[in-house]
Design an enzyme around this catalytic site. Structure first.
Site, PDB file in Angstrom:
ATOM      1  N   GLU A   1       5.409  -1.677 -13.996  1.00  0.00           N
ATOM      2  CA  GLU A   1       6.869  -1.522 -14.049  1.00  0.00           C
ATOM      3  C   GLU A   1       7.331  -0.084 -13.825  1.00  0.00           C
ATOM      4  O   GLU A   1       8.318   0.367 -14.391  1.00  0.00           O
ATOM      5  CB  GLU A   1       7.421  -2.045 -15.381  1.00  0.00           C
ATOM      6  CG  GLU A   1       7.864  -3.482 -15.352  1.00  0.00           C
ATOM      7  CD  GLU A   1       6.689  -4.450 -15.221  1.00  0.00           C
ATOM      8  OE1 GLU A   1       6.929  -5.648 -15.348  1.00  0.00           O
ATOM      9  OE2 GLU A   1       5.547  -4.058 -14.982  1.00  0.00           O
TER      10      GLU A   1
ATOM     11  N   PRO B   1       0.803  -1.228   0.000  1.00  0.00           N
ATOM     12  CA  PRO B   1       0.000   0.000   0.000  1.00  0.00           C
ATOM     13  C   PRO B   1       0.833   1.274   0.000  1.00  0.00           C
ATOM     14  O   PRO B   1       0.434   2.275  -0.596  1.00  0.00           O
ATOM     15  CB  PRO B   1      -0.820  -0.136   1.290  1.00  0.00           C
ATOM     16  CG  PRO B   1      -0.980  -1.608   1.469  1.00  0.00           C
ATOM     17  CD  PRO B   1       0.324  -2.200   0.996  1.00  0.00           C
TER      18      PRO B   1
END
Length: 392
Positions: free
Chosen positions: A364, A124
């Site tokens: 990515e 998170p």
């Protein structure tokens, strides 16, 4: 691989994608999974390990070869490539590049044969920037005990192996920011490993992701990748940089499909009795998509060559990923506009790709992260130094 051998592999992948996967895209979207027979075909073709070393059952494809395959994978639903993408990219390459011989022998043949590795980095408060990572691994005798939670983990519900990034010596001055992050191989069947419900996403149905929880998971000492503590950040970044070029190639493949769908629609659909493809505004939109495909393909191939040669493993991958992920979003938007009302209807390929494309700007490292990489390099090295390696 020999050039002729690789061309045959690309041709076979193209046939598989266009003849077997494309006709079943609606089924994959509706059922939110890849049919078992398509998975078997992918395994039999060697797609679960095409970048892995040959001695472990892979094809040892270079990044330049990888992107040619990714151009083909990108032509269809991202769920197909996602099924084996982590094996060949961010998860499997960590093991292939940094694992000990024993670790490689234990897992790489299984991955090449259809087992699934999952890259467990994101949390998170630790996504594109791992400095906020809080999962911890502490020594307990000869073992490590891992505790923490990961979010948005691709292939988590299918994973046989989690490549887990955790902070060793938590609280130590040597374990702050990106320091003190290590990487572990965690068998998905170990006690304390649990996977949450599948995420409900905007798009990319059939490509599963979920939260993963590690509740005091005990792993042996040799589960530490490379048996090197504190090397996790460097290992993660190396894997992600390679993955950026692969993702950029997928974007090019999707943009090519968007172009073909839009050209076909424009040539046969009419407005006021005239094929819409004869309208200059539509032609201009098609031209913009085509230009993006050309530019993106050139950037990807150059970035891949620079990566393989070692000349550039920073600027080219970041630039290609930034441009191509933004480009395919624009291509999808234009394709929906060309299709008019039909482009907004469920069941239309361009509507699905419009939703699917958005995630590529996050994978990515977000577009914002790529801009930071490029901007910092330009300020630090100057324009000539920052781009010279790519241009050679």
């Amino acid at each position: 691989m020999e050039t002729s051998e690789f061309k045959e592999i690309v041709a076979a992948v193209r046939r598989l994608v266009r003849e077997d996967v494309v006709p079943r895209e609606d089924e994959i979207e509706r059922e939110d999974e890849i049919p078992a027979d398509l998975r078997r075909k992918a395994v039999e073709m060697g797609l679960f390990g095409y970048t892995l070393p040959e001695e472990f059952g892979g094809l040892a494809a270079s990044l330049t070869e990888d992107v040619h395959l990714a151009f083909e994978f990108g032509y269809t639903t991202p769920a197909f490539r996602s099924m084996f993408g982590t094996n060949n990219g961010i998860a499997g390459k960590v093991l292939a590049d940094a694992g000990t011989p024993e670790q490689q022998a234990a897992w790489l043949p299984r991955l090449a044969d259809g087992a699934v590795a999952s890259f467990a980095l994101t949390e998170p408060e630790a996504g594109s920037d791992p400095s906020g990572l809080s999962t911890k691994a502490v020594r307990d005798g000869e073992d490590w005990v891992i505790s923490g939670a990961k979010r948005f983990i691709t292939n988590a519900p299918l994973a046989d192996l989690f490549v887990v990034f955790a902070r060793t010596a938590p609280g130590s001055p040597d374990s702050q920011g990106t320091r003190g992050i290590s990487v572990f191989l965690v068998d998905a069947t170990l006690p304390g490993v649990s996977v949450g419900p599948r995420d409900h996403k905007m798009g990319q149905f059939g490509a599963w992701s979920a939260e993963v929880f590690f509740d005091s998971v005990r792993v042996p000492r040799n589960a530490l990748v490379g048996e090197t503590e504190g090397a996790g950040f460097g290992v993660a970044m190396k894997s992600l940089v390679r993955g950026r070029v692969h993702i950029a190639a997928l974007c090019v493949g999707m943009a090519q499909r968007l172009l073909e769908e839009s050209v076909a629609y424009a040539r046969v659909n009419r407005q006021g009795g005239t094929p819409i493809g004869q309208f200059q505004l539509v032609q201009a939109m098609l031209a913009e998509i085509q230009t993006g495909v050309y530019a993106g393909r050139a950037m990807v191939l150059q970035a891949a060559r620079g990566y393989d040669s070692g000349a550039d493993r920073r600027i080219g991958p970041a630039a290609a990923k930034l441009y191509c992920s933004e480009m395919v979003d624009r291509a999808a938007d234009l394709a929906v506009q060309i299709h008019g009302g039909m482009g907004y209807m469920r069941g239309t390929p361009v509507e699905r790709m419009y939703r699917d494309a958005r995630l590529f700007r996050i994978y990515e490292g977000t577009s914002e992260i790529q801009k930071l990489i490029l901007g910092r390099a330009l300020v630090k090295d100057g324009a000539a130094s920052a781009t010279g390696a790519v241009g050679r």
